[in-house]
Design a protein around this motif. Structure first.
Motif, PDB file in Angstrom:
ATOM      1  N   THR A  68     -58.004 -10.650  42.185  1.00 20.47           N
ATOM      2  CA  THR A  68     -57.200 -11.748  41.658  1.00 20.47           C
ATOM      3  C   THR A  68     -58.103 -12.772  40.971  1.00 20.47           C
ATOM      4  O   THR A  68     -57.677 -13.864  40.641  1.00 20.47           O
ATOM      5  CB  THR A  68     -56.435 -12.458  42.804  1.00 20.47           C
ATOM      6  OG1 THR A  68     -57.387 -12.865  43.798  1.00 20.47           O
ATOM      7  CG2 THR A  68     -55.414 -11.538  43.442  1.00 20.47           C
ATOM      8  N   THR A  75     -61.631 -18.902  47.973  1.00 24.26           N
ATOM      9  CA  THR A  75     -61.059 -19.911  48.858  1.00 24.26           C
ATOM     10  C   THR A  75     -61.035 -21.252  48.147  1.00 24.26           C
ATOM     11  O   THR A  75     -61.765 -21.472  47.195  1.00 24.26           O
ATOM     12  CB  THR A  75     -61.874 -20.091  50.165  1.00 24.26           C
ATOM     13  OG1 THR A  75     -63.081 -20.794  49.870  1.00 24.26           O
ATOM     14  CG2 THR A  75     -62.192 -18.755  50.807  1.00 24.26           C
ATOM     15  N   VAL A  89     -55.710  -5.655  48.780  1.00 29.17           N
ATOM     16  CA  VAL A  89     -57.021  -6.206  48.427  1.00 29.17           C
ATOM     17  C   VAL A  89     -58.153  -5.244  48.783  1.00 29.17           C
ATOM     18  O   VAL A  89     -59.253  -5.344  48.255  1.00 29.17           O
ATOM     19  CB  VAL A  89     -57.312  -7.582  49.076  1.00 29.17           C
ATOM     20  CG1 VAL A  89     -56.297  -8.603  48.633  1.00 29.17           C
ATOM     21  CG2 VAL A  89     -57.369  -7.502  50.590  1.00 29.17           C
ATOM     22  N   PHE A 141     -59.053  -3.781  42.841  1.00 27.70           N
ATOM     23  CA  PHE A 141     -58.049  -4.843  42.869  1.00 27.70           C
ATOM     24  C   PHE A 141     -58.741  -6.202  42.959  1.00 27.70           C
ATOM     25  O   PHE A 141     -59.606  -6.418  43.808  1.00 27.70           O
ATOM     26  CB  PHE A 141     -57.095  -4.695  44.051  1.00 27.70           C
ATOM     27  CG  PHE A 141     -56.133  -5.854  44.161  1.00 27.70           C
ATOM     28  CD1 PHE A 141     -54.966  -5.864  43.417  1.00 27.70           C
ATOM     29  CD2 PHE A 141     -56.443  -6.967  44.952  1.00 27.70           C
ATOM     30  CE1 PHE A 141     -54.097  -6.948  43.478  1.00 27.70           C
ATOM     31  CE2 PHE A 141     -55.582  -8.062  45.010  1.00 27.70           C
ATOM     32  CZ  PHE A 141     -54.404  -8.041  44.273  1.00 27.70           C
TER      33      PHE A 141
HETATM   34  N1  LIG Z   1     -61.628 -15.038  51.788  1.00 25.62           N
HETATM   35  C1  LIG Z   1     -60.619 -14.664  50.994  1.00 25.62           C
HETATM   36  N2  LIG Z   1     -59.506 -15.420  50.891  1.00 25.62           N
HETATM   37  C2  LIG Z   1     -58.489 -15.047  50.096  1.00 25.62           C
HETATM   38  N3  LIG Z   1     -58.473 -13.918  49.358  1.00 25.62           N
HETATM   39  C3  LIG Z   1     -59.532 -13.117  49.418  1.00 25.62           C
HETATM   40  C4  LIG Z   1     -60.671 -13.431  50.233  1.00 25.62           C
HETATM   41  N4  LIG Z   1     -61.566 -12.435  50.103  1.00 25.62           N
HETATM   42  C5  LIG Z   1     -61.024 -11.544  49.247  1.00 25.62           C
HETATM   43  N5  LIG Z   1     -59.802 -11.949  48.835  1.00 25.62           N
HETATM   44  C6  LIG Z   1     -58.884 -11.222  47.943  1.00 25.62           C
HETATM   45  O1  LIG Z   1     -59.288  -9.861  47.905  1.00 25.62           O
HETATM   46  C7  LIG Z   1     -59.475  -9.450  46.559  1.00 25.62           C
HETATM   47  C8  LIG Z   1     -60.507  -8.354  46.501  1.00 25.62           C
HETATM   48  O2  LIG Z   1     -61.782  -8.840  46.924  1.00 25.62           O
HETATM   49  P1  LIG Z   1     -63.093  -8.079  46.472  1.00 25.62           P
HETATM   50  O3  LIG Z   1     -62.932  -6.639  46.849  1.00 25.62           O
HETATM   51  O4  LIG Z   1     -64.260  -8.792  47.038  1.00 25.62           O
HETATM   52  O5  LIG Z   1     -63.066  -8.173  44.901  1.00 25.62           O
HETATM   53  P2  LIG Z   1     -63.298  -9.439  43.932  1.00 25.62           P
HETATM   54  O6  LIG Z   1     -63.987 -10.492  44.738  1.00 25.62           O
HETATM   55  O7  LIG Z   1     -64.155  -8.871  42.861  1.00 25.62           O
HETATM   56  O8  LIG Z   1     -61.958  -9.876  43.454  1.00 25.62           O
HETATM   57  C9  LIG Z   1     -59.824 -10.716  45.820  1.00 25.62           C
HETATM   58  O9  LIG Z   1     -59.595 -10.631  44.441  1.00 25.62           O
HETATM   59  C10 LIG Z   1     -58.934 -11.725  46.515  1.00 25.62           C
HETATM   60  O10 LIG Z   1     -57.617 -11.645  46.003  1.00 25.62           O
END
Ligand SMILES: Nc1ncnc2c1ncn2[C@@H]1O[C@H](COP(=O)(O)OP(=O)(O)O)[C@@H](O)[C@H]1O
Ligand SMILES: [Mg+2]
Lengths: 123, 330
Positions: free
Chosen positions: B266, B227, B259, B264
């Motif tokens: 970002t 965030t 996600v 996966f």
């Molecule tokens: N609160 C959030 N706001 C925006 N995108 C999020 C949020 N939580 C997770 N994501 C998205 O979901 C993806 C996968 O999350 P996660 O499974 O925790 O893996 P990581 O944190 O290792 O990338 C993140 O890479 C991000 O793109």
């Protein structure tokens, strides 16, 4: 294997001591990814890692781990040491690489988790 | 939207207000702005004339930077008063959306030391500004009673020692609330660690404490990593379950299916170098929890709800519980 024996096997140095060297270690594990520690870390496991940032202490704490071995003789920053002190973590450093540190411990009788299967892999 | 579920809590008037009032109703809308064509010397005079110590730099209605008295002083020291303001201003501006809750502003202003926050609409156009002053004035007006800063601080620094006093009976829940700052790796994981310890003191079964710990830590790290404005964790301990929700008004998630795929991510390279960003966080949460629900409005908010059910014997007998509570409140 207890903590003292582990230090011997690894020719390690205790950076932060929060446990009795005679305390038994049920098993060992190694990871450089925090999510792996959380997924496969288990209560009492000794964690071998190449990471030195404070997050490794927090992550271990969440996973119920309280002994961390830092490989390749890396020096953790002071914040990591401080956090380890405060959160009851024992921190050990060894000059061996991850591969060799794991190999030596396993050979000396410290078991791992056995095969793990990641359930719920596709959803 | 209102973060968290407030229904079962005893909340003070101020707390109620900061969670139910939107930023647009407490902002000052007559904002004094700086034009990007101004030099620092013009900025200096302009600020002095208007008796302000900082202002947003606005181009075509959008905030492109912020300039403060400190910047003016620095340009004087460096002999750069002829430089255009665009060269001196801070371009990494924290703004807040008009329909965000005041709680979000309280967090940014109070804990992060920002003294002013431009308020923008969903097209990023400047609508107003909130400062500690405007905020306190409007809350005061709404509360119609004297307002003490200490009282406000109590609201968002929820001390572990307080939680035990907040359990009023067996069937009402206990709620813990934490704010998590984006990119604040020094404190990342602190909330989870406190939550874990609180549950331990409440004598929740160790296996459940561990599962909650894993889930809440992954969720906290997502607020830190993904965030741009931080977020909030609310933990509600009930007799039969723990409900956890995280809410943020960050970038949101466009493709929820994607996600949730294990692997996966970002996360940028430098995050991966720290050992995060393996894309296993949500998968881990899903695996350890009984119910997990992820919802989002892209560009606006993300909400993650996680439930852990206690089995019939998961909380220790009442006598034990009381013993632990007395221990906890000492
Ligand atoms: N609160 C959030 N706001 C925006 N995108 C999020 C949020 N939580 C997770 N994501 C998205 O979901 C993806 C996968 O999350 P996660 O499974 O925790 O893996 P990581 O944190 O290792 O990338 C993140 O890479 C991000 O793109
Ligand atoms: Mg994650």
């Amino acid at each position: 294997m207890n903590i003292r024996e582990m230090i011997d096997v690894l020719q390690g140095k205790v950076l932060v001591q929060n446990h009795d060297p005679n305390e038994e270690l049920p098993l060992g594990g190694a990871a450089d990814l925090m999510s792996d520690v959380l997924a496969f870390g288990s209560e009492g496991m000794a964690l071998l890692t190449g990471l030195t940032n404070p997050q490794v202490v927090r992550t271990a704490e969440m996973a119920g781990i309280n002994v961390i071995v830092i490989v390749r003789d890396k020096t953790p920053p002071p914040e990591t040491l401080e956090l380890a002190r405060d959160s009851g973590m024992t921190l050990i450093r060894t000059g061996y690489t991850m591969y060799e540190a794991c190999g030596r411990l396993y050979k000396a009788g410290l078991p791992g988790l056995g095969p793990v299967k990641m359930v719920n892999d596709s959803w | 939207m209102i973060p968290g579920n407030m229904s079962n809590q005893e909340i003070t008037k101020v707390q109620e207000l900061i969670y139910s009032t939107r930023v647009e109703s407490v902002m000052a809308s007559d904002v004094i702005v700086i034009d990007p064509s101004m030099t620092m010397s013009q900025v200096k005079n302009y600020m002095r004339e208007n008796r302000i110590s900082g202002a947003p730099v606005v181009s075509e209605g959008k905030v492109i930077g912020i300039v403060t008295m400190n910047d003016v002083i620095r340009s004087m020291e460096e002999g750069k008063l002829d430089s255009p303001v665009t060269e001196v201003m801070t371009t990494d501006v924290r703004t807040v959306l008009m329909d965000a809750m005041v709680a979000e502003v309280v967090n940014s202003l109070g804990r992060r030391g920002f003294s002013r926050l431009p308020v923008v609409d969903h097209d990023d156009k400047l609508l107003g500004i909130v400062t500690t002053g405007t905020l306190i004035r409007s809350l005061l007006l709404q509360m119609d009673k004297s307002f003490q800063k200490n009282e406000a601080e109590k609201l968002y620094t929820y001390r572990a020692s307080h939680i035990f006093q907040d359990i009023s009976s067996d069937d009402t829940g206990l709620t813990l609330r934490y704010f998590v700052n984006e990119r604040d790796f020094d404190n990342a994981g602190k909330a989870s660690s406190l939550i874990k310890r609180s549950l331990q003191r409440l004598v929740v079964q160790p296996q459940i404490v561990r599962r909650v710990g894993v889930a809440v830590y992954e969720a906290e790290m997502n607020l830190v990593i993904h965030t741009d404005i931080g977020g909030e964790i609310v933990v509600e301990v009930r007799k039969d379950r723990v409900n956890i929700s995280t809410v943020d008004h960050g970038p949101g998630i466009a493709d929820l299916k994607q996600v949730l795929q294990p692997g996966f991510s970002t996360a940028p390279e430098w995050i991966r170098d720290m050992g995060f960003g393996a894309g296993m966080g949500l998968a881990n949460i899903k695996r350890v929890s009984d119910v997990m629900k992820l919802t989002s409005d892209p560009g606006h908010w993300t909400r993650l709800e996680i439930v852990f059910n206690f089995g019939p014997d998961h909380l220790l007998p009442k006598a034990e519980l009381e013993k632990s509570l007395t221990r906890g409140s000492q």
